[in-house]
Design an enzyme around this catalytic site. Structure first.
Site, PDB file in Angstrom:
ATOM      1  N   ASN A   1       0.830  -1.211   0.000  1.00 41.98           N
ATOM      2  CA  ASN A   1       0.000   0.000   0.000  1.00 41.98           C
ATOM      3  C   ASN A   1       0.860   1.255   0.000  1.00 41.98           C
ATOM      4  O   ASN A   1       0.599   2.226  -0.718  1.00 41.98           O
ATOM      5  CB  ASN A   1      -0.894   0.025   1.246  1.00 41.98           C
ATOM      6  CG  ASN A   1      -2.048  -0.952   1.170  1.00 41.98           C
ATOM      7  OD1 ASN A   1      -2.331  -1.507   0.111  1.00 41.98           O
ATOM      8  ND2 ASN A   1      -2.711  -1.168   2.288  1.00 41.98           N
TER       9      ASN A   1
ATOM     10  N   HIS B   1     -15.598   3.096 -14.886  1.00 44.04           N
ATOM     11  CA  HIS B   1     -15.381   2.311 -13.667  1.00 44.04           C
ATOM     12  C   HIS B   1     -16.620   1.506 -13.291  1.00 44.04           C
ATOM     13  O   HIS B   1     -16.607   0.759 -12.308  1.00 44.04           O
ATOM     14  CB  HIS B   1     -14.996   3.274 -12.528  1.00 44.04           C
ATOM     15  CG  HIS B   1     -14.462   2.625 -11.308  1.00 44.04           C
ATOM     16  ND1 HIS B   1     -15.137   2.635 -10.098  1.00 44.04           N
ATOM     17  CD2 HIS B   1     -13.316   1.948 -11.086  1.00 44.04           C
ATOM     18  CE1 HIS B   1     -14.423   1.997  -9.189  1.00 44.04           C
ATOM     19  NE2 HIS B   1     -13.316   1.562  -9.758  1.00 44.04           N
TER      20      HIS B   1
ATOM     21  N   TYR C   1     -12.101  -9.754  -1.816  1.00 44.79           N
ATOM     22  CA  TYR C   1     -12.794  -8.476  -1.718  1.00 44.79           C
ATOM     23  C   TYR C   1     -14.255  -8.716  -1.354  1.00 44.79           C
ATOM     24  O   TYR C   1     -14.930  -9.541  -1.970  1.00 44.79           O
ATOM     25  CB  TYR C   1     -12.752  -7.721  -3.059  1.00 44.79           C
ATOM     26  CG  TYR C   1     -11.443  -7.061  -3.406  1.00 44.79           C
ATOM     27  CD1 TYR C   1     -10.235  -7.509  -2.899  1.00 44.79           C
ATOM     28  CD2 TYR C   1     -11.418  -5.978  -4.282  1.00 44.79           C
ATOM     29  CE1 TYR C   1      -9.041  -6.905  -3.244  1.00 44.79           C
ATOM     30  CE2 TYR C   1     -10.221  -5.363  -4.637  1.00 44.79           C
ATOM     31  CZ  TYR C   1      -9.042  -5.840  -4.112  1.00 44.79           C
ATOM     32  OH  TYR C   1      -7.853  -5.245  -4.457  1.00 44.79           O
TER      33      TYR C   1
ATOM     34  N   ARG D   1     -13.836   2.250   4.859  1.00 49.87           N
ATOM     35  CA  ARG D   1     -12.633   1.443   5.053  1.00 49.87           C
ATOM     36  C   ARG D   1     -11.358   2.273   5.009  1.00 49.87           C
ATOM     37  O   ARG D   1     -10.464   2.113   5.819  1.00 49.87           O
ATOM     38  CB  ARG D   1     -12.543   0.351   3.974  1.00 49.87           C
ATOM     39  CG  ARG D   1     -11.407  -0.635   4.223  1.00 49.87           C
ATOM     40  CD  ARG D   1     -11.030  -1.402   2.982  1.00 49.87           C
ATOM     41  NE  ARG D   1     -10.249  -0.609   2.057  1.00 49.87           N
ATOM     42  CZ  ARG D   1     -10.443  -0.558   0.745  1.00 49.87           C
ATOM     43  NH1 ARG D   1     -11.426  -1.226   0.201  1.00 49.87           N
ATOM     44  NH2 ARG D   1      -9.678   0.182  -0.031  1.00 49.87           N
TER      45      ARG D   1
ATOM     46  N   HIS E   1     -15.036  -3.744   0.366  1.00 47.48           N
ATOM     47  CA  HIS E   1     -14.982  -3.026  -0.907  1.00 47.48           C
ATOM     48  C   HIS E   1     -16.352  -2.570  -1.410  1.00 47.48           C
ATOM     49  O   HIS E   1     -16.441  -1.758  -2.330  1.00 47.48           O
ATOM     50  CB  HIS E   1     -14.314  -3.930  -1.960  1.00 47.48           C
ATOM     51  CG  HIS E   1     -13.935  -3.249  -3.227  1.00 47.48           C
ATOM     52  ND1 HIS E   1     -14.625  -3.419  -4.409  1.00 47.48           N
ATOM     53  CD2 HIS E   1     -12.932  -2.382  -3.512  1.00 47.48           C
ATOM     54  CE1 HIS E   1     -14.055  -2.703  -5.363  1.00 47.48           C
ATOM     55  NE2 HIS E   1     -13.041  -2.057  -4.858  1.00 47.48           N
TER      56      HIS E   1
END
Length: 688
Positions: A49, A438, A471, A567, A595
């Site tokens: 990350n 997206h 996820y 999150r 997610h």
């Protein structure tokens, strides 16, 4: 310490908020109730990350610093100060990281008779084994680069982005020489399991194998001493390309991807034990800014520890959670015939992605199916989705695929998939000029007695069977004619690169999401002002859009109760008098990655529930093609509401987002322990 952007309402800087999220990942590595190998993997996730954060967010801040001082006024914060704050936080987190690895996890592995040993801990027998492995497998891959110490005009070698190198210091009687050696982790395992001895298990890292055998690598030099220290450079990964959707765009994208490994240096992570003269040499030759220097431990690119071998047995990992069947949905029967009766919800990863693959495979072979439309963003390495679409095209179906080439860090893979799809007869649209697409939507047209009937799948996550195992997302199957009619209109618009307003059911970016969100919030304000209960429950990955945050503050002041499950980054400041006394924010970080995006509005007692592909970030609202879709089936609505209620009860893995940004766990107010991801699994298991 809270860093608040100067606005007429309080905001946490988004970059700093993201770092507080990554600290929650580090908390999982520190949690002794988490199995030991999983704790190592959380360290790896934290490291990965942070690499991406430097490649993108820190890179952007550095570009802003370079523009001019007007940036400070425009943004409401000083990019240079934020960069300094970032460094201070990262240094603190890296120290915590090193302590967890070296002082806790290593020692707990040793208690399990598992030893990660370095080159100085090899006995004669293990040393011989390592040297034989080095000479046979590693040595052929290594090509040291000797560095100039006297000629500063010779260009310094280009270090690849996120690759690990040794800076090797060779000391002679009257001089010092330096060399660079790339650690070949991209072509071989980072870990070597050594022969077991009396129940003791030993693992050595590739880094230490090379350290042990430096004399084999630099055999031609008669040095007095030789030392090697790890360094890792993180570069600016933003792509500079013209938004021209044509073959020239694909060529430009490929060219830009080739330059990514040579982007501006953002961070040099170095072994804290490196001699000062060697570090100064690197800084001067690489022209690094002081803010780019981050001291670290002996090992970098810790993301490789995601694949750390478990030689200690199943108790060192999470127990398996076999994927569940969807209640009353049978993979042995036609998905279309079942969808004709009712809507179905697949909650990943608790339930299987096979339902989505089965839907596409059935569409590929069903003689009645005439057309398939789908939007793809990120795909698995060996994608069953791609195979199903190609099979459909070869079976004579019209298959239209909008494949987003600008999906960050998946650009190269998506260019490959674009070629595969086109070779297979699929009509591929490579995106929209100004926007990333997206949305996660698929629409199948099937010829039936009453004419064309449309079957839809809409989701919060990608059509990606690999990430679907880790996820937490929702995927809806529906034949609702109002939704499918809206999707038909949306797909036609995307084909022509035009956008529409006035959809009956779905909410789309870039034209309508902001307006519709504001309307839904305003409706709760009106309800609260009338003396009735106004409330919202919003779940997302990130909340950073200032307009949305301002509207949430406005709703708070009107008496609306707001529960947020976020999150990642959250720029809203909860619990502030006059702004957010009625707003609570929690973040769940656990075994799986939360997610899903879920919006619940009280609506005067007749709740509105939407699932969405969009986070509440400016890019998702204004600069991407996104789809939020209503849940109208009563059974599906109850299932989503039950899952959200379970998450709101979590007192094991939920952290409170507060003004102090201290990631405090939300402790149990009763003796009953609630862990949302386990409880959701058991809830769905009971239903199935």
């Amino acid at each position: 310490m809270l860093t608040v952007v100067k606005r007429k309402f309080p905001l946490i800087n988004r970059e700093l908020s993201w770092l507080y999220f990554n600290e929650r990942v580090l908390q999982e590595a520190a949690d002794k109730t988490v199995p030991l190998i999983e704790r190592l993997r959380f360290l790896a996730i934290f490291s990965s990350n942070l690499d991406e954060f430097y490649r993108v967010r820190v890179a952007t801040l550095n570009r802003l610093v370079d523009i001019n001082n007007k940036t400070k006024t425009m943004l409401g914060f000083n990019p240079k100060k934020i960069l300094n704050d970032i460094k201070n936080i990262v240094v603190r987190l890296e120290k915590r990281f090193d302590y967890l690895y070296e002082q806790e996890i290593i020692k707990e592995l040793e208690a399990q008779k598992i030893f990660i040993i370095n080159e100085q801990q090899l006995n004669v027998a293990r040393g011989s084994y390592v040297r034989e492995y080095f000479r046979r497998h590693v040595l052929p891959t290594l090509v040291p680069i000797m560095l100039e110490t006297d000629n500063a005009t010779k260009p310094f070698p280009e270090l690849k982005d996120r690759h690990i190198y040794f800076i090797v210091k060779l000391t002679f009687r009257k001089k010092i020489r330096y060399a660079l050696v790339e650690i070949p982790t991209t072509i071989m395992s980072r870990f070597l399991i050594l022969p077991e001895n009396r129940g003791l298990k030993f693992i050595i890292l590739l880094d230490d194998i090379i350290r042990y055998c430096l004399d084999d690598l630099f055999f031609i030099f008669e040095y007095d001493t030789i030392e090697a220290y790890s360094i890792q450079l993180t570069r600016d990964a933003e792509l500079d390309i013209d938004a021209n959707m044509s073959e020239k765009f694909v060529d430009a994208l490929l060219h830009s991807l080739q330059r990514r490994d040579k982007g501006r240096p953002m961070r040099l992570l170095y072994d804290s034990d490196i001699p000062l003269d060697a570090l100064n040499y690197l800084v001067s030759r690489m022209l690094l800014d002081p803010e780019a220097l981050i001291p670290g431990g002996r090992y970098h690119n810790f993301k490789d520890f995601v694949d750390f071998p478990n030689v200690g047995g199943p108790l060192l990992e999470y127990p398996p959670m076999p994927q569940l069947r969807v209640s009353n949905m049978d993979l042995g029967r036609s998905i279309f015939s079942q969808m004709a009766q009712r809507d179905y919800l697949v909650s990943l990863p608790y339930q299987s992605f096979d339902y989505i693959v089965h839907f596409l495979r059935e569409a590929a072979i069903d003689p009645k199916v005439k057309e398939i439309n789908i939007c793809l963003y990120r795909l698995a390495e060996n994608s069953s989705v791609i195979n199903a679409l190609i099979n459909a095209a070869q079976n004579g179906k019209k298959v239209n695929c909008l494949l987003e080439l600008k999906a960050r860090f998946d650009e190269e893979a998506n260019i490959y998939w674009r070629n595969r799809l086109e070779e297979g007869g699929v009509n591929v649209n490579i995106g929209v000029v100004q926007y990333k697409v997206h949305a996660k939507i698929c629409l199948v047209a099937r010829r039936e007695k009453r004419g064309l009937v449309y079957y839809a799948n809409l989701a919060t996550g990608n059509f990606n069977e690999k990430t679907a195992k880790i996820y937490c997302d929702h995927s809806l199957f529906t034949v609702n004619p109002l939704i499918t009619k809206d999707l038909r209109r949306l797909f036609k618009g995307l084909e022509k690169q035009t956008f529409h307003r006035g959809y009956k059911t779905i909410i789309t970016s870039p034209l309508e999401t902001r307006q519709r969100l504001y309307q839904l919030i305003a409706n709760e304000i009106t309800i609260a002002k009338s003396g009735k209960r106004g409330y919202m429950i919003l779940k997302m990955n990130s909340l950073s859009d200032e307009g949305v945050i301002e509207k949430l503050y406005e709703a708070n002041n009107a008496g609306v109760t707001i529960q947020l499950i976020v999150r990642g980054m959250c720029c809203l400041v909860p619990g502030q008098a006059g702004f957010s006394e009625r707003i609570t924010v929690r973040s769940i970080v656990d075994r799986y990655l939360e997610h899903a995006r879920v919006w619940i509005f009280g609506n005067g007692g007749e709740e509105l529930i939407y699932l969405s592909s969009a986070d509440m970030m400016t890019r998702n609202i204004d600069r991407r093609v996104e789809v939020a879709f209503p849940i109208v089936d009563a059974r599906v609505r109850k299932e989503i509401r039950d899952i959200i209620d379970i998450q709101l009860k979590d007192n094991s893995k939920a952290r409170e987002i507060n003004q102090l940004n201290n990631n405090r766990y939300i402790g149990a107010k009763s003796k009953i322990r609630h862990r949302a991801q386990e409880d959701i699994y058991n809830y769905l298991k009971y239903k199935s």
